[in-house]
Design an enzyme around this catalytic site. Structure first.
Site, PDB file in Angstrom:
ATOM      1  N   CYS A  60       3.619   2.461  -4.450  1.00 25.04           N
ATOM      2  CA  CYS A  60       2.694   3.171  -5.330  1.00 25.04           C
ATOM      3  C   CYS A  60       2.416   4.609  -4.885  1.00 25.04           C
ATOM      4  O   CYS A  60       1.816   5.387  -5.620  1.00 25.04           O
ATOM      5  CB  CYS A  60       1.376   2.401  -5.438  1.00 25.04           C
ATOM      6  SG  CYS A  60       0.443   2.397  -3.910  1.00 25.04           S
TER       7      CYS A  60
ATOM      8  N   CYS B  68      -0.420  -2.236   1.977  1.00 27.77           N
ATOM      9  CA  CYS B  68      -0.992  -1.209   1.111  1.00 27.77           C
ATOM     10  C   CYS B  68      -2.358  -1.666   0.607  1.00 27.77           C
ATOM     11  O   CYS B  68      -2.498  -2.773   0.087  1.00 27.77           O
ATOM     12  CB  CYS B  68      -0.060  -0.942  -0.066  1.00 27.77           C
ATOM     13  SG  CYS B  68      -0.699   0.349  -1.137  1.00 27.77           S
TER      14      CYS B  68
ATOM     15  N   ASP C  84      15.523   5.283   8.696  1.00 28.99           N
ATOM     16  CA  ASP C  84      14.408   5.579   9.590  1.00 28.99           C
ATOM     17  C   ASP C  84      14.893   5.332  11.014  1.00 28.99           C
ATOM     18  O   ASP C  84      15.200   4.201  11.378  1.00 28.99           O
ATOM     19  CB  ASP C  84      13.214   4.684   9.259  1.00 28.99           C
ATOM     20  CG  ASP C  84      12.048   4.951  10.188  1.00 28.99           C
ATOM     21  OD1 ASP C  84      11.557   6.088  10.182  1.00 28.99           O
ATOM     22  OD2 ASP C  84      11.642   4.032  10.919  1.00 28.99           O
TER      23      ASP C  84
ATOM     24  N   CYS D 224      -2.078  -1.192  -3.718  1.00 30.95           N
ATOM     25  CA  CYS D 224      -1.334  -2.106  -4.594  1.00 30.95           C
ATOM     26  C   CYS D 224      -1.062  -3.451  -3.912  1.00 30.95           C
ATOM     27  O   CYS D 224      -0.552  -4.375  -4.537  1.00 30.95           O
ATOM     28  CB  CYS D 224      -0.021  -1.487  -5.049  1.00 30.95           C
ATOM     29  SG  CYS D 224       1.204  -1.326  -3.762  1.00 30.95           S
TER      30      CYS D 224
ATOM     31  N   GLU E 113      15.731  11.793   8.288  1.00 31.84           N
ATOM     32  CA  GLU E 113      14.640  12.652   8.714  1.00 31.84           C
ATOM     33  C   GLU E 113      15.181  13.738   9.626  1.00 31.84           C
ATOM     34  O   GLU E 113      15.962  13.446  10.537  1.00 31.84           O
ATOM     35  CB  GLU E 113      13.623  11.816   9.484  1.00 31.84           C
ATOM     36  CG  GLU E 113      12.273  11.776   8.838  1.00 31.84           C
ATOM     37  CD  GLU E 113      11.319  10.925   9.661  1.00 31.84           C
ATOM     38  OE1 GLU E 113      10.182  11.349   9.813  1.00 31.84           O
ATOM     39  OE2 GLU E 113      11.718   9.852  10.139  1.00 31.84           O
TER      40      GLU E 113
ATOM     41  N   CYS F 262       2.960   4.663   0.871  1.00 28.39           N
ATOM     42  CA  CYS F 262       3.397   3.372   0.337  1.00 28.39           C
ATOM     43  C   CYS F 262       4.629   3.603  -0.532  1.00 28.39           C
ATOM     44  O   CYS F 262       4.619   4.460  -1.418  1.00 28.39           O
ATOM     45  CB  CYS F 262       2.285   2.737  -0.492  1.00 28.39           C
ATOM     46  SG  CYS F 262       2.830   1.241  -1.339  1.00 28.39           S
TER      47      CYS F 262
ATOM     48  N   ASP G 264       9.036  -0.020   9.392  1.00 33.04           N
ATOM     49  CA  ASP G 264      10.202   0.864   9.387  1.00 33.04           C
ATOM     50  C   ASP G 264      10.931   0.828   8.046  1.00 33.04           C
ATOM     51  O   ASP G 264      11.475   1.834   7.593  1.00 33.04           O
ATOM     52  CB  ASP G 264      11.173   0.487  10.508  1.00 33.04           C
ATOM     53  CG  ASP G 264      10.556   0.737  11.882  1.00 33.04           C
ATOM     54  OD1 ASP G 264       9.596   1.537  11.952  1.00 33.04           O
ATOM     55  OD2 ASP G 264      11.022   0.141  12.868  1.00 33.04           O
TER      56      ASP G 264
HETATM   57 ZN   LIG Z   1       0.979   0.631  -2.527  1.00 35.77          ZN
END
Ligand SMILES: [Zn+2]
Length: 415
Positions: free
Chosen positions: A335, A351, A195, A354, A279, A332, A361
């Site tokens: 999950c 998150c 990233d 979860c 990216e 996330c 980052d």
């Molecule tokens: Zn999550």
């Protein structure tokens, strides 16, 4: 594989005069050819570059006798450069990607049309074909000039293809292109996602963080004070010239520090990992943003990509570009839940589904890694390195080959 080594030169004052002459002859040939092309267009004809070159060679003895004082490579290569400039222009015109101008050009041409070269604005440089020089130890021999001292010996082994001598911040450099034998090694490393950021240079999915260098900011202070000093000198005066050279060197120093950091980072990544997920940022679009910090880091986004592409090929790895529209920050990593209203100042990922808590980052880097692996297994194609790999929108492998005129690792950075 074609690679280049940039080495600083120590020319004597006489040799420097020769370099300046050769650059002048090269610039003159380019401008002469462009002017002739425009003349013929005014007459309703389309001149061919090779005809212009023949005409130049016919008349140069009579009209430009001074051009025989330097190597004939200097003007000859300029016809090829002009040909390339026209090819680019026609291609962009056909594709409709000509750069848009904010102000009309003084010569009335469209954006992207070849420009005349200026002694002040453009970088001084000239070309040497491989039969016009020889390299032995720390010297390079050039006809009509003799031996010029280099700060280090050529590090690459292989057939020497060509050289370009150029000036930057008051120093002279030679970039020697060498065709090196290259066996693609088998890479045993794993996969990593990167990233790229503004606050930190890069965050990797293995937890390694590459910081933006602090010393860079110190030099920036010097640039500010020098620029201030320069504005107080009468333009064109002796003092002004002296100051301008100092400022150019400070700018060059920053560029070198930046390059050094980037090279160390990309080499370490290319060595350790067989697959690098990155990216694919829209650098052009971001440059149009007026935020300076973004523009600065932006330039290095492009450079990181360029370096990783050719280094991955060198070490037998592969770079998988991940679409810029992929929501790497908002997803996330554990999950897959997507947080639509994520703001820029939320530095920690929490998150809500979860409950996982990660640094922002790092979460993005982990997602890029997962996405890169997914893209890789989706559409398998053979990369240029001969490995079976998947490929995103563009083939990373073929892009590496184009990066011909760049020095490796540190090049010559003497300051
Ligand atoms: Zn999550």
């Amino acid at each position: 594989m074609k690679r280049s080594h940039v080495i600083r030169l120590h020319p004597t004052p006489e040799q420097e005069v020769y370099f300046r002459k050769a650059c002048g002859v090269a610039r003159h040939a380019y401008n002469w050819a462009l002017a002739r092309w425009k003349d013929s267009r005014a007459e309703g004809k389309w001149a061919k570059i090779k005809d212009l070159k023949a005409e130049y060679n016919r008349i140069k003895g009579e009209q430009f006798p001074w051009c025989s004082e330097v190597t004939k490579c200097a003007p000859e290569q300029e016809f090829r450069h002009l040909g390339q400039a026209f090819d680019n222009y026609w291609r962009m015109k056909k594709e409709g990607t000509l750069p848009k101008l904010t102000h009309p050009r003084k010569d009335g041409e469209e954006g992207g049309f070849p420009r005349f070269k200026s002694k002040k604005r453009d970088r001084l440089s000239f070309y040497l074909a491989n039969d016009k020089f020889s390299v032995a130890g720390q010297t390079i021999r050039i006809p009509k000039l003799g031996a010029v001292n280099m700060t280090e010996a050529l590090r690459l082994q292989g057939k020497i293809m060509s050289a370009v001598i150029s000036s930057r911040a008051g120093w002279w450099f030679v970039s020697i292109a060498v065709e090196v034998e290259h066996d693609v090694p088998t890479h045993n490393g794993g996969a990593v996602g990167i990233d790229l950021g503004i606050k930190t240079l890069a965050t990797c999915s293995d937890g390694v963080v590459f910081e933006n260098q602090k010393h860079y900011r110190q030099t920036l202070g010097r640039i500010k004070s020098l620029s201030k000093g320069l504005s107080r000198k009468g333009e064109g005066s002796q003092n002004w010239g002296k100051h301008a050279r100092k400022l150019a060197k400070a700018h060059y120093r920053i560029a070198c520090q930046r390059q050094d950091t980037l090279h160390k980072m990309t080499t370490s990544l290319a060595r350790r990992y067989a697959l690098v997920g990155l990216e694919d940022l829209n650098t052009k679009g971001m440059l149009s943003n007026h935020c300076l910090a973004q523009a600065v880091s932006d330039a290095s986004f492009f450079e990181v990509k360029r370096q990783l592409l050719y280094k991955a090929e060198q070490y037998g790895g592969y770079v998988q570009l991940v679409s810029q529209w992929y929501p790497s920050s908002k997803t996330c990593h554990a999950c897959g839940w997507i947080k639509e209203d994520l703001t820029l100042d939320e530095r920690v990922w929490v998150c809500e589904q979860c409950g996982v808590i990660t640094e922002r980052d790092l979460n993005a880097a982990l997602n890029i890694r997962t996405e890169a692996l997914r893209l890789l297994t989706d559409v398998p194609v053979v990369a240029s390195s001969g490995h079976k790999f998947a490929c995103g929108a563009e083939s990373a492998g073929s892009r590496c080959v184009e990066s011909e005129t760049f020095c490796d690792e540190a090049g010559t950075r003497m300051l």
